[in-house]
Design a protein around this motif. Structure first.
Motif, PDB file in Angstrom:
ATOM      1  N   TYR A  57     -32.813   9.136 -25.121  1.00  0.00           N
ATOM      2  CA  TYR A  57     -33.911   8.186 -24.962  1.00  0.00           C
ATOM      3  C   TYR A  57     -34.230   8.028 -23.483  1.00  0.00           C
ATOM      4  O   TYR A  57     -33.353   8.199 -22.631  1.00  0.00           O
ATOM      5  CB  TYR A  57     -33.508   6.815 -25.520  1.00  0.00           C
ATOM      6  CG  TYR A  57     -33.164   6.841 -26.982  1.00  0.00           C
ATOM      7  CD1 TYR A  57     -34.126   6.549 -27.944  1.00  0.00           C
ATOM      8  CD2 TYR A  57     -31.875   7.154 -27.418  1.00  0.00           C
ATOM      9  CE1 TYR A  57     -33.811   6.570 -29.297  1.00  0.00           C
ATOM     10  CE2 TYR A  57     -31.556   7.178 -28.762  1.00  0.00           C
ATOM     11  CZ  TYR A  57     -32.529   6.884 -29.693  1.00  0.00           C
ATOM     12  OH  TYR A  57     -32.219   6.914 -31.027  1.00  0.00           O
ATOM     13  N   PRO A  58     -35.468   7.603 -23.179  1.00  0.00           N
ATOM     14  CA  PRO A  58     -35.786   7.309 -21.784  1.00  0.00           C
ATOM     15  C   PRO A  58     -35.149   5.977 -21.378  1.00  0.00           C
ATOM     16  O   PRO A  58     -34.766   5.177 -22.230  1.00  0.00           O
ATOM     17  CB  PRO A  58     -37.312   7.178 -21.811  1.00  0.00           C
ATOM     18  CG  PRO A  58     -37.628   6.699 -23.196  1.00  0.00           C
ATOM     19  CD  PRO A  58     -36.599   7.373 -24.078  1.00  0.00           C
ATOM     20  N   LEU A  59     -35.043   5.755 -20.088  1.00  0.00           N
ATOM     21  CA  LEU A  59     -34.647   4.448 -19.593  1.00  0.00           C
ATOM     22  C   LEU A  59     -35.894   3.575 -19.523  1.00  0.00           C
ATOM     23  O   LEU A  59     -36.986   4.075 -19.236  1.00  0.00           O
ATOM     24  CB  LEU A  59     -34.031   4.547 -18.194  1.00  0.00           C
ATOM     25  CG  LEU A  59     -32.534   4.774 -18.088  1.00  0.00           C
ATOM     26  CD1 LEU A  59     -32.145   6.110 -18.664  1.00  0.00           C
ATOM     27  CD2 LEU A  59     -32.071   4.658 -16.658  1.00  0.00           C
ATOM     28  N   SER A  60     -35.735   2.289 -19.766  1.00  0.00           N
ATOM     29  CA  SER A  60     -36.852   1.362 -19.558  1.00  0.00           C
ATOM     30  C   SER A  60     -37.026   1.192 -18.047  1.00  0.00           C
ATOM     31  O   SER A  60     -36.156   1.580 -17.258  1.00  0.00           O
ATOM     32  CB  SER A  60     -36.559   0.010 -20.214  1.00  0.00           C
ATOM     33  OG  SER A  60     -35.528  -0.661 -19.503  1.00  0.00           O
ATOM     34  N   LYS A  61     -38.124   0.614 -17.659  1.00  0.00           N
ATOM     35  CA  LYS A  61     -38.355   0.382 -16.224  1.00  0.00           C
ATOM     36  C   LYS A  61     -37.269  -0.530 -15.639  1.00  0.00           C
ATOM     37  O   LYS A  61     -36.824  -0.320 -14.510  1.00  0.00           O
ATOM     38  CB  LYS A  61     -39.756  -0.207 -15.989  1.00  0.00           C
ATOM     39  CG  LYS A  61     -40.877   0.773 -16.289  1.00  0.00           C
ATOM     40  CD  LYS A  61     -40.773   1.980 -15.394  1.00  0.00           C
ATOM     41  CE  LYS A  61     -41.885   2.962 -15.632  1.00  0.00           C
ATOM     42  NZ  LYS A  61     -41.687   4.210 -14.903  1.00  0.00           N
ATOM     43  N   THR A  62     -36.839  -1.515 -16.397  1.00  0.00           N
ATOM     44  CA  THR A  62     -35.770  -2.397 -15.929  1.00  0.00           C
ATOM     45  C   THR A  62     -34.470  -1.621 -15.763  1.00  0.00           C
ATOM     46  O   THR A  62     -33.778  -1.758 -14.749  1.00  0.00           O
ATOM     47  CB  THR A  62     -35.570  -3.564 -16.910  1.00  0.00           C
ATOM     48  OG1 THR A  62     -36.800  -4.290 -17.017  1.00  0.00           O
ATOM     49  CG2 THR A  62     -34.461  -4.493 -16.457  1.00  0.00           C
ATOM     50  N   GLU A  63     -34.140  -0.790 -16.752  1.00  0.00           N
ATOM     51  CA  GLU A  63     -32.914   0.009 -16.661  1.00  0.00           C
ATOM     52  C   GLU A  63     -32.981   0.971 -15.481  1.00  0.00           C
ATOM     53  O   GLU A  63     -31.980   1.164 -14.779  1.00  0.00           O
ATOM     54  CB  GLU A  63     -32.689   0.779 -17.963  1.00  0.00           C
ATOM     55  CG  GLU A  63     -32.330  -0.113 -19.129  1.00  0.00           C
ATOM     56  CD  GLU A  63     -32.438   0.576 -20.474  1.00  0.00           C
ATOM     57  OE1 GLU A  63     -31.767   0.111 -21.406  1.00  0.00           O
ATOM     58  OE2 GLU A  63     -33.187   1.569 -20.603  1.00  0.00           O
ATOM     59  N   GLU A  64     -34.150   1.567 -15.252  1.00  0.00           N
ATOM     60  CA  GLU A  64     -34.305   2.457 -14.094  1.00  0.00           C
ATOM     61  C   GLU A  64     -34.015   1.700 -12.802  1.00  0.00           C
ATOM     62  O   GLU A  64     -33.330   2.215 -11.910  1.00  0.00           O
ATOM     63  CB  GLU A  64     -35.724   3.021 -14.031  1.00  0.00           C
ATOM     64  CG  GLU A  64     -36.015   4.131 -14.993  1.00  0.00           C
ATOM     65  CD  GLU A  64     -37.453   4.628 -14.889  1.00  0.00           C
ATOM     66  OE1 GLU A  64     -38.206   4.195 -13.980  1.00  0.00           O
ATOM     67  OE2 GLU A  64     -37.835   5.461 -15.729  1.00  0.00           O
ATOM     68  N   GLY A  65     -34.564   0.495 -12.681  1.00  0.00           N
ATOM     69  CA  GLY A  65     -34.349  -0.305 -11.470  1.00  0.00           C
ATOM     70  C   GLY A  65     -32.886  -0.629 -11.251  1.00  0.00           C
ATOM     71  O   GLY A  65     -32.370  -0.537 -10.128  1.00  0.00           O
ATOM     72  N   ILE A  66     -32.196  -1.003 -12.306  1.00  0.00           N
ATOM     73  CA  ILE A  66     -30.766  -1.306 -12.193  1.00  0.00           C
ATOM     74  C   ILE A  66     -29.996  -0.042 -11.820  1.00  0.00           C
ATOM     75  O   ILE A  66     -29.126  -0.070 -10.944  1.00  0.00           O
ATOM     76  CB  ILE A  66     -30.232  -1.921 -13.501  1.00  0.00           C
ATOM     77  CG1 ILE A  66     -30.875  -3.291 -13.749  1.00  0.00           C
ATOM     78  CG2 ILE A  66     -28.710  -2.049 -13.455  1.00  0.00           C
ATOM     79  CD1 ILE A  66     -30.621  -3.850 -15.138  1.00  0.00           C
ATOM     80  N   TYR A  67     -30.333   1.067 -12.467  1.00  0.00           N
ATOM     81  CA  TYR A  67     -29.645   2.332 -12.161  1.00  0.00           C
ATOM     82  C   TYR A  67     -29.814   2.694 -10.679  1.00  0.00           C
ATOM     83  O   TYR A  67     -28.833   3.019 -10.003  1.00  0.00           O
ATOM     84  CB  TYR A  67     -30.158   3.468 -13.054  1.00  0.00           C
ATOM     85  CG  TYR A  67     -29.622   4.802 -12.616  1.00  0.00           C
ATOM     86  CD1 TYR A  67     -28.320   5.164 -12.911  1.00  0.00           C
ATOM     87  CD2 TYR A  67     -30.396   5.673 -11.856  1.00  0.00           C
ATOM     88  CE1 TYR A  67     -27.799   6.372 -12.476  1.00  0.00           C
ATOM     89  CE2 TYR A  67     -29.881   6.882 -11.421  1.00  0.00           C
ATOM     90  CZ  TYR A  67     -28.587   7.221 -11.725  1.00  0.00           C
ATOM     91  OH  TYR A  67     -28.075   8.411 -11.281  1.00  0.00           O
ATOM     92  N   VAL A  68     -31.038   2.622 -10.185  1.00  0.00           N
ATOM     93  CA  VAL A  68     -31.297   2.967  -8.782  1.00  0.00           C
ATOM     94  C   VAL A  68     -30.487   2.056  -7.857  1.00  0.00           C
ATOM     95  O   VAL A  68     -29.941   2.510  -6.847  1.00  0.00           O
ATOM     96  CB  VAL A  68     -32.806   2.904  -8.461  1.00  0.00           C
ATOM     97  CG1 VAL A  68     -33.079   2.952  -6.970  1.00  0.00           C
ATOM     98  CG2 VAL A  68     -33.546   4.028  -9.177  1.00  0.00           C
TER      99      VAL A  68
END
Length: 173
Positions: free
Chosen positions: A5-16
């Motif tokens: 699955y893709p990451l949500s925008k929130t998950e992307e931000g946390i990952y970064v």
């Protein structure tokens, strides 16, 4: 269930935010379970909560296109029992790729059991913390845990669909 699955925008931000090793996004908690704990029954209760919420088995990985994705990677869970003179809770950075984003342990301290659980914020938040804790205690009491019907993977897919709409483009402008 899809393969990934893709990451949500929130998950992307946390990952970064976590590319450099940090424990800033750890949600570490503990419960005093007393001295009369049935350890195997408790471990089975925790496992039943994971079975009801398979999203907790999320692993992030790099796809062939270089993007970060997530998948559910169900594993046989280990919940070690650690004997200590005093409760020691440490918050260590998680390995963000190709590893589960949780840690679980039981600590026996002066005859009392403590459940220590640590989840990364990319898969867990304050609401998840309350739900997880309540579900573990319900399962230990013998209650059936309701399986999730909508998880963050489905949310991320819906978000991806919405990002392609004219309504989103207009709002962005």
């Amino acid at each position: 269930m899809k393969d990934f699955y893709p990451l949500s925008k929130t998950e992307e931000g946390i990952y970064v935010s976590c590319i450099k090793a940090t424990d800033a996004y750890n949600l570490t908690n503990y419960l005093n379970l007393g001295s009369e704990l049935d350890v195997e029954k408790f471990k089975n209760a925790v496992k039943s909560v994971f079975d009801a919420h398979p999203y907790l088995f999320t692993v992030l990985f790099t796809g062939d296109d270089g993007k970060i994705y997530k998948k559910i990677k169900i594993e046989e869970m280990e919940i070690p029992v650690v004997q200590e003179d005093e409760l020691k809770i440490t918050s260590l950075p998680f390995e963000m790729l190709n590893a589960h984003l949780y840690r679980l342990s039981l600590h026996l301290v002066n005859g009392e059991y403590w459940f220590v659980y640590d989840f990364h914020h990319v898969i867990f938040d304050g609401t998840s913390l309350k739900r997880f804790t309540a579900d573990v205690m319900k399962a230990y009491a013998g209650e059936t845990i309701e399986k999730e019907s909508f998880d963050a993977n489905l949310f991320a897919e819906k978000e991806q669909e919405l990002l392609k709409t004219e309504k989103y483009a207009a709002a962005k402008n």
